[in-house]
Design an enzyme around this catalytic site. Structure first.
Site, PDB file in Angstrom:
ATOM      1  N   ASN A 169       0.801  -1.234   0.000  1.00  7.71           N
ATOM      2  CA  ASN A 169       0.000   0.000   0.000  1.00  7.71           C
ATOM      3  C   ASN A 169       0.832   1.281   0.000  1.00  7.71           C
ATOM      4  OD1 ASN A 169       0.736  -0.524   2.659  1.00  7.71           O
ATOM      5  ND2 ASN A 169      -1.163   0.262   3.529  1.00  7.71           N
ATOM      6  N   TYR A 170       2.080   1.217   0.482  1.00  5.75           N
ATOM      7  CA  TYR A 170       3.003   2.361   0.368  1.00  5.75           C
ATOM      8  C   TYR A 170       4.351   1.799  -0.092  1.00  5.75           C
ATOM      9  CZ  TYR A 170      -0.420   5.263   2.754  1.00  5.75           C
ATOM     10  OH  TYR A 170      -1.568   5.961   3.076  1.00  5.75           O
ATOM     11  N   GLU A 265       5.986  -3.244  11.746  1.00  5.88           N
ATOM     12  CA  GLU A 265       4.750  -2.446  11.718  1.00  5.88           C
ATOM     13  C   GLU A 265       3.718  -3.334  11.066  1.00  5.88           C
ATOM     14  OE1 GLU A 265       5.908   0.534   8.870  1.00  5.88           O
ATOM     15  OE2 GLU A 265       6.256   1.948  10.479  1.00  5.88           O
ATOM     16  N   CYS A 299      -2.973   1.196   7.002  1.00  2.46           N
ATOM     17  CA  CYS A 299      -2.902   0.576   8.335  1.00  2.46           C
ATOM     18  C   CYS A 299      -3.555   1.467   9.374  1.00  2.46           C
ATOM     19  CB  CYS A 299      -1.448   0.299   8.716  1.00  2.46           C
ATOM     20  SG  CYS A 299      -0.450   1.785   8.775  1.00  2.46           S
TER      21      CYS A 299
HETATM   22  P1  NAP Z   1       1.452  -8.763   3.579  1.00 10.18           P
HETATM   23  O1  NAP Z   1       0.673  -9.633   2.680  1.00 10.18           O
HETATM   24  O2  NAP Z   1       1.647  -9.176   4.968  1.00 10.18           O
HETATM   25  O3  NAP Z   1       2.867  -8.528   2.850  1.00 10.18           O
HETATM   26  C1  NAP Z   1       3.802  -7.610   3.339  1.00 10.18           C
HETATM   27  C2  NAP Z   1       5.165  -7.939   2.790  1.00 10.18           C
HETATM   28  O4  NAP Z   1       5.591  -9.189   3.331  1.00 10.18           O
HETATM   29  C3  NAP Z   1       5.192  -8.111   1.269  1.00 10.18           C
HETATM   30  O5  NAP Z   1       6.428  -7.664   0.782  1.00 10.18           O
HETATM   31  C4  NAP Z   1       5.083  -9.617   1.116  1.00 10.18           C
HETATM   32  O6  NAP Z   1       5.588 -10.083  -0.107  1.00 10.18           O
HETATM   33  C5  NAP Z   1       5.956 -10.058   2.270  1.00 10.18           C
HETATM   34  N1  NAP Z   1       5.713 -11.424   2.701  1.00 10.18           N
HETATM   35  C6  NAP Z   1       4.597 -12.177   2.585  1.00 10.18           C
HETATM   36  N2  NAP Z   1       4.793 -13.399   3.125  1.00 10.18           N
HETATM   37  C7  NAP Z   1       6.061 -13.420   3.590  1.00 10.18           C
HETATM   38  C8  NAP Z   1       6.870 -14.402   4.251  1.00 10.18           C
HETATM   39  N3  NAP Z   1       6.411 -15.612   4.543  1.00 10.18           N
HETATM   40  N4  NAP Z   1       8.138 -14.075   4.581  1.00 10.18           N
HETATM   41  C9  NAP Z   1       8.625 -12.857   4.303  1.00 10.18           C
HETATM   42  N5  NAP Z   1       7.920 -11.894   3.675  1.00 10.18           N
HETATM   43  C10 NAP Z   1       6.652 -12.168   3.328  1.00 10.18           C
HETATM   44  O7  NAP Z   1       0.812  -7.292   3.628  1.00 10.18           O
HETATM   45  P2  NAP Z   1       0.258  -6.420   2.431  1.00 10.18           P
HETATM   46  O8  NAP Z   1      -1.053  -6.973   2.002  1.00 10.18           O
HETATM   47  O9  NAP Z   1       1.327  -6.206   1.407  1.00 10.18           O
HETATM   48  O10 NAP Z   1       0.066  -5.022   3.150  1.00 10.18           O
HETATM   49  C11 NAP Z   1      -1.081  -4.683   3.858  1.00 10.18           C
HETATM   50  C12 NAP Z   1      -0.885  -4.922   5.339  1.00 10.18           C
HETATM   51  O11 NAP Z   1       0.208  -4.133   5.810  1.00 10.18           O
HETATM   52  C13 NAP Z   1      -2.079  -4.490   6.172  1.00 10.18           C
HETATM   53  O12 NAP Z   1      -2.296  -5.406   7.189  1.00 10.18           O
HETATM   54  C14 NAP Z   1      -1.653  -3.158   6.747  1.00 10.18           C
HETATM   55  O13 NAP Z   1      -2.305  -2.788   7.934  1.00 10.18           O
HETATM   56  C15 NAP Z   1      -0.195  -3.409   6.967  1.00 10.18           C
HETATM   57  N6  NAP Z   1       0.524  -2.148   7.047  1.00 10.18           N
HETATM   58  C16 NAP Z   1       0.964  -1.749   8.275  1.00 10.18           C
HETATM   59  C17 NAP Z   1       1.570  -0.504   8.403  1.00 10.18           C
HETATM   60  C18 NAP Z   1       2.025  -0.015   9.737  1.00 10.18           C
HETATM   61  O14 NAP Z   1       2.770   0.946   9.754  1.00 10.18           O
HETATM   62  N7  NAP Z   1       1.625  -0.603  10.844  1.00 10.18           N
HETATM   63  C19 NAP Z   1       1.751   0.294   7.277  1.00 10.18           C
HETATM   64  C20 NAP Z   1       1.298  -0.165   6.039  1.00 10.18           C
HETATM   65  C21 NAP Z   1       0.685  -1.400   5.934  1.00 10.18           C
HETATM   66  P3  NAP Z   1       4.582 -10.419  -1.316  1.00 10.18           P
HETATM   67  O15 NAP Z   1       3.902  -9.149  -1.664  1.00 10.18           O
HETATM   68  O16 NAP Z   1       5.508 -10.916  -2.349  1.00 10.18           O
HETATM   69  O17 NAP Z   1       3.649 -11.457  -0.791  1.00 10.18           O
END
Ligand code: NAP
Length: 494
Positions: A169-170, A265, A299
């Site tokens: 998302n960012y 995060e 998030c």
């Molecule tokens: P995600 O599916 O958890 O993926 C995040 C990152 O982790 C991606 O680069 C993903 O790669 C990688 N990843 C996935 N499985 C992994 C594994 N087993 N080992 C290592 N890396 C792995 O999250 P998203 O859908 O991209 O992002 C949305 C989420 O991020 C939401 O829950 C949001 O709340 C959270 N977020 C939190 C913050 C904060 O500051 N707290 C800020 C922004 C977003 P792939 O894309 O290749 O699967």
């Protein structure tokens, strides 16, 4: 020219296949495998990303490890100049990066541009703040029973190799918020961009390379997290993992890098509490903005509103009036669209739709929206939601806000504190003292009074508790997290 600047990072076919960066060269993977990146706007191909092999990961880790000590030994003022130059290049290619991000992740042009501009400002701020960091000395005789004779010289040193994993998302901002502080503190960085958003992430890595980060000090490996993630986070050459993503992924990877610092995060499921004395017009506007900006895929998005039935009715009547002016769902490339475009994929939209339907089956009412077309979810407002319903028991990453009725504000505290998430919460009240007292009862990372949850300004501390994160970000806090202290104790002969 953009084409020349970014020339080496893809094969320029239609659609292009991008390369990973081994620290010296941009190249395709020996696996011969790629993963497609498709636009959430219309499903069209944006490009392909290579799926790197474990052998290639080993090579990248070896380069990153070998290059790190010389980078750490480079004068801070020289590292700072490189980082400032990266910020300048980002500004130079702002329009190009904005257009790419709109297509790749379906963010509106306004929101994408704001991410780019904010990222350049953040990088500059990191560089300035790194120069302002100071070590300290501690005398022994401050402690009971000790005389003078020992002095601890406490300086900050790098961790080594930082693995930086960013979410879709960012993809630029949340990569830069790891890369810049890690580099400034003398680490080398292995970037694992998200797959959706990975092309934007690779462009950012190219910018750091062009700004003068030496060979091996920054690298980028691609492939889906479920395929390459485990090997990366378990890699023995990694010294620290800086991750932003969902709580599910965070929980899955947290134990895989034992005895290493983690900066995580994760997901947020942010509640808003509206007190009887609140400015209802202000709270209504903030709820709309907080719930629907970037289609609810933030998030810090507002996910539910806790208030009494009487206040809920006042809020809803304002919100329904304000919605047509503030929110217009549509193609994110159109200037008429406000806040709500497609979510990241049709599959993600189907999931959001199912969660809405499940809540309705369990007694929730749709006040507005609720329907899906391909990757578009209508801006949706639900009432009659209870905390165990899936729409708020888990983070719903889409344009959906739920109203949860409470009989007392103690009940609101209980609901917030029982949630497994703890990123931010907001309280609306005209009495700031009441807001502070109420906020201090909440087990969340930060509390906003009279404003929707948000990350910025970026030099404020930003953290999640419970399943929402580990460690603290924010400019100085990130620099501290990306380094450790090393005390050297001088024993002076008496
Ligand atoms: P995600 O599916 O958890 O993926 C995040 C990152 O982790 C991606 O680069 C993903 O790669 C990688 N990843 C996935 N499985 C992994 C594994 N087993 N080992 C290592 N890396 C792995 O999250 P998203 O859908 O991209 O992002 C949305 C989420 O991020 C939401 O829950 C949001 O709340 C959270 N977020 C939190 C913050 C904060 O500051 N707290 C800020 C922004 C977003 P792939 O894309 O290749 O699967």
């Amino acid at each position: 020219m953009p084409a020349e600047f970014f020339d080496p990072i893809s094969d320029h076919k239609t659609p292009p296949t991008y390369f990973f960066f081994d620290g010296t060269s941009w190249k395709g993977s020996e696996s011969g495998k790629t993963v497609p990146v498709v636009s959430p706007i219309d499903g069209s191909p944006v490009g392909n990303l290579p799926v790197v092999t474990t052998n290639e990961i080993d090579q990248v880790m070896a380069s990153a490890t070998a290059a790190q000590p010389a980078w750490e030994a480079t004068a801070l003022n020289k590292r700072v100049s490189v980082i400032h130059l990266a910020a300048d290049w980002i500004r130079q290619y702002q329009e190009y990066l904005t257009n790419l991000m709109v297509r790749e992740i379906g963010k509106s042009a306004e929101e994408a541009k704001s991410e780019i501009v904010r990222t350049a400002d953040l990088i500059d701020y990191f560089a300035d703040e790194a120069e302002a960091l100071r070590g300290e000395t501690i005398d022994s005789d401050n402690f009971p029973g000790y005389e003078k004779g020992k002095i601890a010289i406490v300086e900050r040193v790098a961790h080594g190799v930082v693995l930086a994993i960013a979410p879709f998302n960012y993809p630029v901002n949340l990569s830069a918020s790891k890369i810049a502080p890690a580099l400034l503190m003398g680490n080398s960085v292995v970037v694992k961009p998200p797959t959706m958003g990975g092309i934007s992430g690779l462009h950012l890595v190219r910018i750091f390379e062009k700004a003068g980060v030496p060979p091996g000090v920054i690298t980028a490996v691609t492939g889906t997290g479920d395929v390459i993630g485990d090997y990366l986070v378990r890699h023995p050459k990694i010294s620290m993992v800086a991750f932003t993503g969902s709580s599910d992924t965070g929980l899955a990877i947290a134990g895989k890098s034992p005895m290493k610092p983690l900066l995580f995060e994760c997901g947020g499921n942010n509640p808003v509490v509206v007190m009887p004395d609140a400015d209802i017009a202000l709270a209504s506007r903030e709820i709309i903005k907080g719930a629907f900006a970037y289609s609810g895929q933030r998030c810090t998005g507002i996910k539910y509103v806790l208030t009494t039935p009487a206040i809920r009715e006042q809020l809803l009547s304002q919100i329904v009036k304000l919605m047509p002016e503030m929110v217009k769902a549509g193609d994110p490339r159109s200037p008429d669209t406000k806040m709500v475009g497609p979510v990241i994929s049709e599959q993600a939209a189907v999931h959001v739709e199912e969660v809405i339907q499940e809540s309705v089956k369990n007694g929730a009412t749709v006040v507005m929206g609720g329907k899906r077309e391909k990757a578009m979810i209508e801006p949706t407002i639900l009432t009659g939601v209870i905390p165990t319903m899936p729409v708020i028991a888990k983070e719903t990453f889409g344009p959906v806000v739920s109203f949860v009725d409470v009989q007392s504000f103690d009940e609101a505290v209980t609901i917030i504190n029982q949630s497994s998430y703890g990123l931010q919460a907001s309280v609306f009240t005209k009495d700031e003292g009441t807001g502070i007292v109420f906020g201090s009862k909440l087990h969340v990372g930060s509390v906003q009074i009279n404003g929707s949850p948000q990350r910025g300004p970026d030099h404020f501390p930003f953290l999640g508790v419970k399943h929402s994160g580990v460690g603290v970000q924010g400019v100085r806090y990130s620099l501290e997290a990306m380094s450790r202290i090393r005390p050297i104790v001088l024993n002076k002969p008496q």
